[in-house]
Design an enzyme around this catalytic site. Sequence first.
Site, mmCIF file in Angstrom:
data_model
loop_
_atom_site.group_PDB
_atom_site.id
_atom_site.type_symbol
_atom_site.label_atom_id
_atom_site.label_comp_id
_atom_site.label_asym_id
_atom_site.label_seq_id
_atom_site.Cartn_x
_atom_site.Cartn_y
_atom_site.Cartn_z
ATOM 1 N N LYS A 139 5.197 6.067 -8.533
ATOM 2 C CA LYS A 139 6.100 6.279 -7.669
ATOM 3 C C LYS A 139 6.252 4.909 -7.948
ATOM 4 O O LYS A 139 5.232 3.726 -8.222
ATOM 5 C CB LYS A 139 6.131 5.947 -6.538
ATOM 6 C CG LYS A 139 6.324 7.928 -6.193
ATOM 7 C CD LYS A 139 6.640 8.235 -4.876
ATOM 8 C CE LYS A 139 7.034 9.428 -4.136
ATOM 9 N NZ LYS A 139 6.882 9.939 -3.242
ATOM 10 N N GLU A 181 -2.818 4.039 5.355
ATOM 11 C CA GLU A 181 -2.522 4.834 4.521
ATOM 12 C C GLU A 181 -4.051 5.435 4.482
ATOM 13 O O GLU A 181 -3.858 7.096 4.079
ATOM 14 C CB GLU A 181 -2.201 4.914 3.021
ATOM 15 C CG GLU A 181 -1.395 4.010 2.883
ATOM 16 C CD GLU A 181 0.545 4.971 3.229
ATOM 17 O OE1 GLU A 181 0.158 5.681 2.876
ATOM 18 O OE2 GLU A 181 1.468 3.795 3.007
ATOM 19 N N LYS A 223 -4.658 12.125 -3.179
ATOM 20 C CA LYS A 223 -3.513 11.118 -3.697
ATOM 21 C C LYS A 223 -3.912 12.563 -5.070
ATOM 22 O O LYS A 223 -2.218 13.403 -5.284
ATOM 23 C CB LYS A 223 -3.116 10.635 -3.450
ATOM 24 C CG LYS A 223 -1.892 9.822 -4.194
ATOM 25 C CD LYS A 223 -1.526 9.043 -3.320
ATOM 26 C CE LYS A 223 0.222 8.765 -4.241
ATOM 27 N NZ LYS A 223 1.160 7.489 -3.509
HETATM 28 P P1 NAD Z 1 1.457 -6.526 -0.559
HETATM 29 O O1 NAD Z 1 2.046 -5.895 -2.418
HETATM 30 O O2 NAD Z 1 2.429 -7.200 -0.518
HETATM 31 O O3 NAD Z 1 0.043 -7.171 -1.076
HETATM 32 C C1 NAD Z 1 0.879 -7.545 0.610
HETATM 33 C C2 NAD Z 1 -0.247 -9.054 0.533
HETATM 34 O O4 NAD Z 1 -1.129 -9.207 -0.117
HETATM 35 C C3 NAD Z 1 0.593 -10.240 -0.134
HETATM 36 O O5 NAD Z 1 0.708 -11.076 0.346
HETATM 37 C C4 NAD Z 1 -0.077 -10.221 -1.914
HETATM 38 O O6 NAD Z 1 -0.073 -11.406 -2.423
HETATM 39 C C5 NAD Z 1 -1.903 -10.601 -0.693
HETATM 40 N N1 NAD Z 1 -2.492 -10.136 -2.036
HETATM 41 C C6 NAD Z 1 -2.436 -8.673 -2.626
HETATM 42 N N2 NAD Z 1 -3.911 -8.707 -2.620
HETATM 43 C C7 NAD Z 1 -5.032 -9.764 -1.988
HETATM 44 C C8 NAD Z 1 -6.174 -10.308 -2.647
HETATM 45 N N3 NAD Z 1 -7.299 -9.505 -3.119
HETATM 46 N N4 NAD Z 1 -6.342 -11.090 -1.629
HETATM 47 C C9 NAD Z 1 -5.309 -11.914 -0.988
HETATM 48 N N5 NAD Z 1 -4.354 -11.769 -0.674
HETATM 49 C C10 NAD Z 1 -4.316 -10.016 -1.826
HETATM 50 O O7 NAD Z 1 1.272 -5.039 0.001
HETATM 51 P P2 NAD Z 1 0.931 -4.104 -0.313
HETATM 52 O O8 NAD Z 1 0.707 -3.407 1.049
HETATM 53 O O9 NAD Z 1 0.076 -4.053 -1.042
HETATM 54 O O10 NAD Z 1 2.345 -2.644 -0.741
HETATM 55 C C11 NAD Z 1 3.539 -2.402 -0.054
HETATM 56 C C12 NAD Z 1 4.269 -2.168 -0.976
HETATM 57 O O11 NAD Z 1 3.579 -0.718 -1.633
HETATM 58 C C13 NAD Z 1 5.693 -1.449 -0.521
HETATM 59 O O12 NAD Z 1 6.606 -1.967 -1.446
HETATM 60 C C14 NAD Z 1 5.546 -0.311 -0.383
HETATM 61 O O13 NAD Z 1 6.790 -0.114 -0.524
HETATM 62 C C15 NAD Z 1 4.736 0.296 -1.535
HETATM 63 N N6 NAD Z 1 3.979 1.436 -1.594
HETATM 64 C C16 NAD Z 1 4.190 2.093 -2.710
HETATM 65 C C17 NAD Z 1 4.013 3.370 -2.843
HETATM 66 C C18 NAD Z 1 3.815 4.459 -3.996
HETATM 67 O O14 NAD Z 1 3.958 5.314 -4.560
HETATM 68 N N7 NAD Z 1 4.713 3.392 -5.135
HETATM 69 C C19 NAD Z 1 2.841 3.649 -1.849
HETATM 70 C C20 NAD Z 1 2.576 3.437 -0.451
HETATM 71 C C21 NAD Z 1 3.714 2.208 -0.626
HETATM 72 N N1 GLY Z 2 2.906 7.549 -0.891
HETATM 73 C C1 GLY Z 2 3.756 8.601 -1.390
HETATM 74 C C2 GLY Z 2 3.598 9.271 -2.569
HETATM 75 O O1 GLY Z 2 3.013 8.356 -3.560
HETATM 76 O O2 GLY Z 2 4.556 10.112 -2.250
#
Ligand code: NAD
Ligand code: GLY
Length: 356
Positions: A139, A181, A223
């Site tokens: 996704k 998650e 997953k």
């Molecule tokens: P993010 O990508 O915003 O990362 C969170 C924070 O951590 C950011 O400030 C980033 O710069 C920092 N960061 C990342 N890695 C780091 C590290 N190793 N050390 C220090 N800082 C670090 O947030 P997230 O929680 O990773 O992802 C959330 C996003 O993922 C949302 O947009 C959500 O919609 C999406 N998402 C997508 C799916 C999918 O199936 N594609 C599933 C779940 C969530």
């Molecule tokens: N995070 C939900 C999906 O990948 O379907």
Amino acid sequence: MQNVEVDLGDRSYPIYIGEQLFAQVDIAGLIKGRQVMIVTNETIAPLYLSALRDQLPALQVDEVILPDGESFKTLDTLNLIFDALLEMRHNRTTTLIALGGGVIGDMTGFAAASYQRGVDFIQIPTTLLSQVDSSVGGKTGVNHPRGKNMIGAFYQPKAVLADTDVLKTLPKRELAAGLAEVIKYGLIYDVEFLAWLEQNIDGLNECDPELLAYAIKRSCEIKAEVVAQDERESGIRAILNLGHTFGHAIETEQGYGNWLHGEAVGAGMWMAADLSHRLGWISAGDLARTETLLRRANLPVRAPDDMSPERFIELMSLDKKVLDGRIRLVLLKQLGEAIVTDSADPDLLRETLLSN
Ligand code: NAD
Ligand code: GLY
């Protein structure tokens, strides 16, 4: 190092999980052409970009460093990736590498899906949330001011590298968001994994590498199993959205980034469990068990006070699972078993939305 395979026929790919993966995995060997565009952000670049570049010596390696944050997961920011690709004359054999959390991974994947009608990409997720969820399953996309992830594509990476070392620099709040998650997989699919999480949550909070590696592996296995059955979410894949319909409403209302995605999902999973209990599906004890685990993982278990049921319903009506105008919710038949339903009693839903 451990391996989980996502089985999608000729689009199958490996997920490598473990420590020091930059040294252990032949990253250059995963790349077919001569060009690479690393997409990362201003927080992650100083930490890990040069270590990644060092693994790709014989190639044309360019980089685009995006601003950090969910509020930048937009079409405007996506355009910066296309600008860099065109400026550096990347052709159809280029490979994009997403080095970052879910925001970077989702945007890079969508850029790869659409640049010159599709180029290869590799996910190097650096948050727990992206290692257990967003980097796997294809996704990709960006947000729209009217709704989260409203513009995007299903597009699978060529490989995923989930290196547990990078989690050492992750802020605690982000770790907790990722644990939401992980807990989700136990709730929807595997009650034994849920019990393992209950036993090991303190060690996970402390970032114990062996516990994290197991939690990532089991999450990715679940997953991968679900995605292999239903890649484009016409059925079972929807269960991966436990808590997300409530959670996306919270994120949209509060402004992207104010509540972390995982935090909103944590509160949303409690709401889904609460409604499942009101419907007579899970016991009061199971609801309490769910709440206790979420709390122990330092996650919120209630929606923000200022969201009325009417506002929730309005925002939840924008969810991508809505079919023929009916909100479809992922709920729990029992711990370890989820179902998708569009017929939850509206009065009971309202009670859940009011129980802040
Ligand atoms: P993010 O990508 O915003 O990362 C969170 C924070 O951590 C950011 O400030 C980033 O710069 C920092 N960061 C990342 N890695 C780091 C590290 N190793 N050390 C220090 N800082 C670090 O947030 P997230 O929680 O990773 O992802 C959330 C996003 O993922 C949302 O947009 C959500 O919609 C999406 N998402 C997508 C799916 C999918 O199936 N594609 C599933 C779940 C969530
Ligand atoms: N995070 C939900 C999906 O990948 O379907």
